[in-house]
Write a protein that holds these residues in place. Structure first.
Motif, short mmCIF file in Angstrom:
data_model
loop_
_atom_site.label_atom_id
_atom_site.label_comp_id
_atom_site.label_asym_id
_atom_site.label_seq_id
_atom_site.Cartn_x
_atom_site.Cartn_y
_atom_site.Cartn_z
N ARG C 149 0.83 -1.19 0.00
CA ARG C 149 0.00 0.00 0.00
C ARG C 149 0.88 1.25 0.00
O ARG C 149 2.01 1.25 0.50
N ASP C 151 0.38 4.27 1.37
CA ASP C 151 0.38 5.26 2.45
C ASP C 151 1.35 4.92 3.59
O ASP C 151 1.17 5.38 4.72
N VAL C 152 2.34 4.11 3.29
CA VAL C 152 3.40 3.88 4.29
C VAL C 152 4.74 4.14 3.63
O VAL C 152 4.85 4.19 2.40
N SER C 153 5.75 4.29 4.45
CA SER C 153 7.08 4.52 3.90
C SER C 153 8.08 3.62 4.64
O SER C 153 7.71 2.88 5.57
N GLY C 155 10.32 4.14 6.78
CA GLY C 155 10.43 4.35 8.22
C GLY C 155 9.35 3.58 8.97
O GLY C 155 9.60 3.00 10.04
N ASP C 156 8.16 3.55 8.38
CA ASP C 156 7.09 2.77 8.99
C ASP C 156 7.50 1.30 9.11
O ASP C 156 7.30 0.67 10.16
N MET C 159 10.00 0.70 11.79
CA MET C 159 9.42 0.80 13.11
C MET C 159 8.56 -0.41 13.44
O MET C 159 8.60 -0.93 14.56
N LEU C 191 -0.54 -4.64 5.38
CA LEU C 191 0.23 -3.80 4.46
C LEU C 191 -0.18 -4.01 3.00
O LEU C 191 0.14 -3.20 2.13
N ARG C 202 1.13 10.30 9.63
CA ARG C 202 1.64 10.46 8.27
C ARG C 202 2.68 9.38 8.01
O ARG C 202 3.21 8.79 8.97
N PRO C 203 2.98 9.11 6.74
CA PRO C 203 4.03 8.13 6.48
C PRO C 203 5.32 8.52 7.19
O PRO C 203 5.69 9.70 7.22
N VAL C 204 5.97 7.56 7.75
CA VAL C 204 7.23 7.82 8.43
C VAL C 204 8.36 7.44 7.49
O VAL C 204 8.44 6.29 7.04
N ASP C 208 12.97 10.32 9.00
CA ASP C 208 12.36 10.48 10.32
C ASP C 208 13.06 9.64 11.37
O ASP C 208 13.16 10.03 12.53
#
Lengths: 218, 218, 218, 218
Positions: C149, C151-153, C155-156, C159, C191, C202-204, C208
């Motif tokens: 998807r 809407d994640v990056s 960093g997400d 984490m 995901l 927000r996307p991390v 970040d």
DNA sequence: TATGAATGAGTCTTCATTCAT
DNA sequence: AATGAATGAAGACTCATTCAT
């Protein structure tokens, strides 16, 4: 006492603080400045925890002892300067008094460690400065009066004092007790020599030793 | 060198031994007699294993350094006694020579530990005895010749020497270098005073300090 | 192993070093990063002295363990990136592999102390940077392929991995063992959701968390 | 508040007790559960003596903080169960509410010490039991309604919650604040996947984790 | 009752000495 | 024989807990 950095302290804490400083003074003298802290605590009759609460590390205890002793010398110097009008007598008395009062210090302060710590303490530096300034007045007055030979300066006197205060060991008790006064008297005779043997080196001024630890020649 | 306790040793081992003693002399002077053994080994350019093969513990190394230095003083004293006929000049020269030679020792030996170790070493005790005996002759001769005041004895002289040899620190280099000779000269003027100020205490004899460590007033 | 700061070391010393790092890894995991050093030494079968010779303080040991483990993850990440062409499979495999490999780390690194120490280590910072960069490539590729998807990056992902790696305790052994893979799989399903529930926040990005410790979420 | 073990207490004592618990909650979160007790006392604005009068040792303080926080979660869970009729919304709301409420706890409880202490506390065990029982109802209802995939059980949900609540550090503030809700939402998407990827391991039941500390996955 | 001082057990760390390489 | 690694006892320092003020 001239210096006092510890404002309010509960009565019992105050008492313990004093006992610790006194014990440290004695134990440092006997066993050197690296004695186990526990030994000092025991001599003071407190636990190590109390010792560390009051003095967070060895250095701060060394500093406190140094300030304590120097403060007393300074008080004495001021009293003599105020009381004694004859310059040579003032100088003599100061040197002999310091000798008498501080058998202790000369024993306490022998170690690179102690030297470094005390040298870095601003409070102590200031007390030493005042002491040197008083001594300087005494020396000049004595030279003007003709009692003191001219080829020495106040730094010389401070160094001589510090050297003699080192004291000796492993001699009969009466000898050790008398040694500082005895050899200081001898030096004082040398200081009156007119004319004396030319001294090697140059007069050592107060400035020369402003970086030095007066009573800690080594 | 007068004393030598280690008769046969392979050339390289001998060389190591000497390097270690010299390194120890210097490092003791700079950092006190409690420096980590490894530091001495490093200064000597050997491993700690080698250091310990040569000197089984710290005390034996302290002893070796002490013997080394005292031996050199004794050699010098003998030479002066043999060469110099004027008693006052002999005494003066001996004191100043000792001063000059042993800046080092005065730095090395400041610690209860070192004192104890050296005091217990029979070899060193003997060397010290010989030294005192030579000094005693010089003192008596100087007094007989009228050059030296009568109210001091050879023990006093030894103690004065040991005190002045303590030296000073944290002063300009030229001052530190000259200090022993300068203050010894001053004392020598005091020693010639006729009549001098009455000295407190009593004359200190060679016997008085036979238990003392001449150069380790601390 | 990617990082190695210790050039030459005698064979036995090297062996001890390795044993200590491994013991520390295990013991930190079991007892937290404040375990008595002696416990680690015992687990490694060496004396505390040896431990301290190799790692002068606790922090340097923590650093060494961190570098060891991160180095292994990095190696693995590189291998997967090189081997696996399908983006989603690469990402999945990396996450599950990391999970599998580092049950240990997730246990080791829970404490303000450990976090601070590892965060300040430049070597570790660099390894982490490389790791993030590889992960970032994987994430972008998977999004471009439509498998992940949007809407994640990265960093997400980092984490989430770090969170899941924390693990659980006090559950049956099989549960604990499977937990990371099980819940990571669940998250992977989340995901892939198209369209998923709108995510709060927000996307991390990798930036970040460039200041964060990837695997040490708390 | 559901639990209250300290019935009668003078108003000011009561106030002190509350201040201490709150201070401990915060300080545990910031500095870990091994912070010096004095630090907690200072944060609470009381002397250590007062702290110890209220909580005879560290463990009892940890217990009190745990009970305090768990009690609040339980109250919330009951309110949601009573108010919300749609099963998926009840579950979702509970998880997100717990997330929102307990940023704190997830920080407080990371240590073998804390885990052990809390695990041994019967009061806490009971609260946890009630919580699990409520959660179990929510999970079953959500599965019966078809909203929740069938291959998970309430133990899984509790563990996921506990894992996500661990939180992260060293990231921008907004990221940290949003992280639990963000990643829980992601997991919730995974939990709705029909059919999802087969999960490794087996469903974890409430019984499986009855020995676990729900919020202390560490 | 609240406070903060005192205590001393528990850890960390150093370094003299021994020993494997 | 030389080296430097390993050991562990000794000492510094911290902090939980008790107690006098």
């Amino acid at each position: 006492m001239s210096t006092d950095a510890t404002p309010q302290l509960r009565a019992d804490a105050r008492r313990n603080r004093d006992r610790i400083i006194n014990a440290a003074r004695v134990v440092f003298a006997e066993r050197g400045p690296e004695v186990p802290m526990e030994e000092i605590a025991r001599a003071a009759g407190v636990g190590t925890g109390t010792l560390y609460r009051r003095f967070p590390d060895r250095d701060s205890l060394i500093r406190a002892v140094g300030q304590h002793v120097f403060g007393r010398v300074l008080d004495e110097a001021r009293a003599i300067a105020a009381r004694e009008s004859d310059p040579w007598r003032a100088l003599t008395e100061f040197l002999l008094t310091a000798t008498d009062m501080h058998t202790v210090l000369r024993l306490s302060m022998h170690s690179p460690r102690a030297r470094e710590v005390l040298g870095a303490d601003p409070e102590l530096t200031q007390v030493r400065g005042e002491l040197l300034s008083i001594l300087d007045s005494m020396v000049r007055a004595a030279q003007e009066s003709g009692a003191l030979r001219a080829d020495v300066s106040s730094g010389d006197i401070a160094m001589i004092l510090s050297i003699v205060l080192q004291g000796v060991r492993d001699v009969p008790d009466d000898v050790r007790r008398e040694a500082p006064a005895r050899y200081l008297t001898l030096v004082l005779d040398g200081l009156q020599a007119r004319p004396g043997t030319p001294l090697p080196g140059r007069p050592v001024t107060a400035e020369d030793i402003s970086m030095a630890r007066v009573y800690t020649a080594d």
